[in-house]
Motif scaffolding. Sequence first.
Motif, mmCIF file in Angstrom:
data_model
loop_
_atom_site.group_PDB
_atom_site.id
_atom_site.type_symbol
_atom_site.label_atom_id
_atom_site.label_comp_id
_atom_site.label_asym_id
_atom_site.label_seq_id
_atom_site.Cartn_x
_atom_site.Cartn_y
_atom_site.Cartn_z
ATOM 1 N N UNK A 197 0.839 -1.188 0.000
ATOM 2 C CA UNK A 197 0.000 0.000 0.000
ATOM 3 C C UNK A 197 0.882 1.249 0.000
ATOM 4 N N UNK A 198 0.599 2.181 -0.892
ATOM 5 C CA UNK A 198 1.367 3.420 -0.933
ATOM 6 C C UNK A 198 1.089 4.230 0.333
ATOM 7 N N UNK A 199 2.121 4.522 1.069
ATOM 8 C CA UNK A 199 1.972 5.259 2.320
ATOM 9 C C UNK A 199 2.386 6.709 2.104
ATOM 10 N N UNK A 200 1.493 7.661 2.372
ATOM 11 C CA UNK A 200 1.832 9.069 2.162
ATOM 12 C C UNK A 200 2.804 9.575 3.216
ATOM 13 N N UNK A 201 3.482 10.678 2.957
ATOM 14 C CA UNK A 201 4.444 11.209 3.928
ATOM 15 C C UNK A 201 3.878 11.422 5.324
ATOM 16 N N UNK A 202 2.583 11.758 5.401
ATOM 17 C CA UNK A 202 1.981 12.019 6.705
ATOM 18 C C UNK A 202 1.416 10.771 7.365
ATOM 19 N N UNK A 203 1.641 9.600 6.759
ATOM 20 C CA UNK A 203 1.161 8.362 7.361
ATOM 21 C C UNK A 203 -0.230 7.993 6.895
ATOM 22 N N UNK A 204 -0.775 6.934 7.494
ATOM 23 C CA UNK A 204 -2.046 6.371 7.056
ATOM 24 C C UNK A 204 -3.179 6.654 8.040
ATOM 25 N N UNK A 205 -4.383 6.531 7.531
ATOM 26 C CA UNK A 205 -5.637 6.507 8.282
ATOM 27 C C UNK A 205 -5.764 7.666 9.282
ATOM 28 N N UNK A 206 -5.950 8.889 8.766
ATOM 29 C CA UNK A 206 -6.091 10.026 9.670
ATOM 30 C C UNK A 206 -7.439 10.082 10.366
ATOM 31 N N UNK A 207 -8.451 9.401 9.814
ATOM 32 C CA UNK A 207 -9.789 9.438 10.389
ATOM 33 C C UNK A 207 -10.663 10.500 9.732
ATOM 34 N N UNK A 208 -11.970 10.356 9.941
ATOM 35 C CA UNK A 208 -12.944 11.166 9.211
ATOM 36 C C UNK A 208 -12.855 12.657 9.484
ATOM 37 N N UNK A 209 -12.311 13.031 10.637
ATOM 38 C CA UNK A 209 -12.366 14.439 11.008
ATOM 39 C C UNK A 209 -11.585 15.329 10.048
ATOM 40 N N UNK A 210 -10.582 14.787 9.353
ATOM 41 C CA UNK A 210 -9.835 15.627 8.408
ATOM 42 C C UNK A 210 -10.724 16.061 7.240
ATOM 43 N N UNK A 211 -11.696 15.225 6.892
ATOM 44 C CA UNK A 211 -12.630 15.608 5.835
ATOM 45 C C UNK A 211 -13.616 16.642 6.357
ATOM 46 N N UNK A 212 -14.095 16.461 7.580
ATOM 47 C CA UNK A 212 -14.987 17.457 8.168
ATOM 48 C C UNK A 212 -14.287 18.812 8.275
ATOM 49 N N UNK A 213 -13.027 18.822 8.669
ATOM 50 C CA UNK A 213 -12.290 20.083 8.770
ATOM 51 C C UNK A 213 -12.216 20.776 7.408
ATOM 52 N N UNK A 214 -11.988 19.982 6.358
ATOM 53 C CA UNK A 214 -11.907 20.548 5.009
ATOM 54 C C UNK A 214 -13.270 21.068 4.561
ATOM 55 N N UNK A 215 -14.305 20.287 4.825
ATOM 56 C CA UNK A 215 -15.658 20.701 4.464
ATOM 57 C C UNK A 215 -16.047 21.976 5.204
ATOM 58 N N UNK A 216 -15.758 22.031 6.497
ATOM 59 C CA UNK A 216 -16.086 23.207 7.291
ATOM 60 C C UNK A 216 -15.348 24.439 6.776
#
Length: 238
Positions: A197-216
């Motif tokens: 699995x390609x792992x991004x520099x910031x690591x894996x599985x940040x959780x749903x709240x990062x999407x809510x923060x972006x949406x907000x």
Amino acid sequence: MSSQKGTVLITGASRRLGLYNARRLLEAGYRVIATFRHHSSGIDELKQAGAVVLQSNLDETRSILNLIEQVKSITSDLRAIIHNASGWISDSDNPQDNEPLAHLFKLHMEAPWLINRSLYGLLKNYPETADIVHMTDYNALRGDEHYAAYAATKAGLESLTRSFARLYAPKVKVNAIAPYLIIMNDHDQLAAAENTLHIPPMGLEPGEDVIWQSLSYILHNPYVTGTTMPVDGGMSLR
């Protein structure tokens, strides 16, 4: 039922990111209209919390048009439309089988196209700036050898983001959010353990709240439109 913050239509809210964001919208004081294809305990939870829940198959034109009429009968204006409904379908081994492309085209492009155009009047009725948010994908412009139909229709949705942003400014802002891996499934966990699995520099599985923060952020920033916000942990750097 009314809300000072306005009414938000969110599609695909029965589970995962859609369910999480619908919860957060309710907690933030929005009136929520949530769509689902298959019933789940999450839909019961949203209904108990005060959401209006509507069953709709967004890969069927008649069902999309019926949803549009239902929304018009429920509210006279919309603060936002969030297109979260999505399908993760691999390409067929049969080169003449166009079912994955036909299905995903309807879900990722035709449904947003019809809903945005048909409900623009409700967005325009909202007394302040309104929003449309398309949930796309990290692979939309990168492509995928096994999910070409998925990537292509998500790329098409990103193109619609820019077109609708031009068309509806300044009354309605139109933006997209392009996640990478937010919540791992079992096969993702196995791939991570096997180092496939390609792992991004910031690591894996940040959780749903990062999407809510972006949406907000999108909902509260009056000067952002026509953009795609990557939420990919730095995968775009690779």
